[in-house]
Write an enzyme that holds these catalytic residues in place. Structure first.
Site, PDB file in Angstrom:
ATOM      1  N   GLY A 173       0.919  -1.143  -0.097  1.00 42.29           N
ATOM      2  CA  GLY A 173      -0.127   0.045  -0.143  1.00 42.29           C
ATOM      3  C   GLY A 173       0.842   1.255  -0.098  1.00 42.29           C
TER       4      GLY A 173
ATOM      5  N   CYS B 155      -3.108  11.379  11.063  1.00 41.75           N
ATOM      6  CA  CYS B 155      -1.731  12.404  10.267  1.00 41.75           C
ATOM      7  C   CYS B 155      -2.597  13.780  10.442  1.00 41.75           C
ATOM      8  CB  CYS B 155      -1.749  11.912   8.868  1.00 41.75           C
ATOM      9  SG  CYS B 155      -3.416  11.743   8.177  1.00 41.75           S
TER      10      CYS B 155
ATOM     11  N   ARG C 200     -11.656  17.011   2.713  1.00 42.86           N
ATOM     12  CA  ARG C 200     -10.679  16.666   1.600  1.00 42.86           C
ATOM     13  C   ARG C 200     -10.746  17.708   0.548  1.00 42.86           C
ATOM     14  NH1 ARG C 200      -7.488  12.782   3.144  1.00 42.86           N
ATOM     15  NH2 ARG C 200      -9.149  11.375   3.302  1.00 42.86           N
TER      16      ARG C 200
ATOM     17  N   HIS D  53      -1.053  18.056   4.799  1.00 42.56           N
ATOM     18  CA  HIS D  53      -2.527  18.569   5.367  1.00 42.56           C
ATOM     19  C   HIS D  53      -2.507  19.940   6.050  1.00 42.56           C
ATOM     20  CE1 HIS D  53      -3.960  14.514   4.749  1.00 42.56           C
ATOM     21  NE2 HIS D  53      -3.984  13.902   5.820  1.00 42.56           N
TER      22      HIS D  53
ATOM     23  N   ASN E  83       1.441  14.652   5.304  1.00 40.85           N
ATOM     24  CA  ASN E  83       0.681  13.588   5.911  1.00 40.85           C
ATOM     25  C   ASN E  83       1.199  12.292   5.821  1.00 40.85           C
ATOM     26  OD1 ASN E  83      -0.137  14.261   3.254  1.00 40.85           O
ATOM     27  ND2 ASN E  83      -1.325  12.555   3.527  1.00 40.85           N
TER      28      ASN E  83
END
Length: 358
Positions: free
Chosen positions: A13, A157, A243, A250, A335
């Site tokens: 991932g 995060c 988002r 972020h 993040n």
């Protein structure tokens, strides 16, 4: 010095990929085991990832031909490594069970997942802020019946865009915090190629994120009592999490009310001087300056400032007095670096230097 062997569970991932790029040529650690779901097991890492490599930097050569193991085969992983980083994409109860199984097999786990963040004897650490919480590991080992095995986790995060800036100001009695976070798409493990709906768009909802953003800071600011971490009762924090069409980074717009209002100069001095154990120990991924303040009105910006100190520094700007609150400011953190894999690697470096892996 012989390096400590480490495995990455959930290696295919986005966060797993980030772990591997950060651990390439690491002075303390050597990646000797990769694990993912059963469908990836037996393939080379390059085959298992296929066209899903999500980072701008290319896949490091040293991992391409490594065989991926089944994350559930803990005995096999235990033969190959001394501890693991965990960044799996599974249901929360499954992650909790998997991490505990590794720990009980005497394989310490440094986790990027949220499953164990509220387990009372699992430290959830931002190394510059609450390294003292690591002492709870002793109580956790007693519960698990382990000599070596334990779990340590990093927080969400998004909170790392504002909690570092608030921490040195706690001495002024922070009463209330309002924070709106503007979160990059990599926080959902996505790129623009995979998520074209995010181009020219914002989504005003990220599932579960507001609760984490309001509660996790209180756990970071809590204290260890009787082998458990007891969260702080103040300040009151309310958040909105949005988002936005940004690849990484972020941003947080923050409003703060104090019991004893500091001057702007006192706040800037507190930020400039704020450092912790990573800086004292000169850990490999510790930013030289934890918080960097920009005087310019148009900073920090994600595209310009997220990579400061290799993406491990936190940037702040636009500190000014407010009409409703005492002050407001803007914070930014990377993040997937400070907020995810980099933060976990920094925890592991601290655990290594403090002898917790022995």
């Amino acid at each position: 010095m012989e390096k400590m062997k480490v495995g990455v569970v959930g290696a295919t991932g986005m966060v797993g990929q980030r772990f591997l790029t950060l651990l390439e040529n690491h002075p303390y650690f050597e990646v000797t085991a990769l694990a993912a779901s059963a469908r990836s097991a037996g393939k080379t890492y390059e085959e298992a990832v296929g066209d899903r490599w999500k980072l701008k930097t290319p896949m490091p050569e040293q991992y391409k031909s490594m065989i991926v193991h089944d994350a559930a085969n803990i005995e096999e992983m235990g033969k190959l490594c001394r501890f693991v980083f965990c960044a799996v994409d599974m249901k929360k109860d499954e992650i909790k069970a998997l991490e505990e199984a590794y720990a009980k097999a005497e394989i310490p786990v440094v986790s990027n997942n949220s499953a164990n963040r509220w387990t009372p004897d699992v430290p959830m650490v931002i190394p510059e802020i609450n390294d003292a919480h690591l002492e709870v590991i002793e109580a956790q080992r007693k519960r698990l019946g382990t000599k070596r095995g334990f779990i340590a986790v990093k927080p969400n995060c998004s909170i790392q865009s504002y909690v570092p800036a608030l921490t040195p100001l706690l001495k002024y009695g922070i009463k209330e915090v309002v924070a709106t976070t503007y979160q990059a798409i990599s926080g959902a493990g996505k790129t623009f190629r995979e998520w074209p709906e995010m181009i020219d768009n914002i989504i005003p909802y990220i599932g579960g994120e507001e609760e984490k953003s309001e509660q996790e800071p209180l756990r970071v600011w809590g204290k260890v009592e009787n082998g458990e971490i007891v969260k702080a009762t103040a300040p009151v924090i309310t958040t909105q999490c949005i988002r936005v069409p940004v690849s990484d980074g972020h941003t947080a717009a923050v409003f703060v009310k104090f019991e004893k209002k500091p001057t702007k100069e006192e706040i800037l001095k507190a930020w400039a001087e704020f450092k912790g154990k990573p800086q004292e120990l000169n850990l490999p991924h510790a930013p030289e300056q934890f918080i960097t303040y920009f005087e310019e009105d148009n900073r920090p910006q994600a595209a310009q400032d997220r990579d400061i100190y290799g993406g491990m520094g936190v940037t702040v700007g636009r500190l000014r007095e407010d009409t409703l609150y005492d002050y407001k400011f803007v914070g930014l953190s990377h993040n997937t670096l400070r907020g995810a894999a980099g933060g976990a690697v920094l925890i592991a470096e601290l655990l290594y230097r403090e002898g917790y892996f022995n």
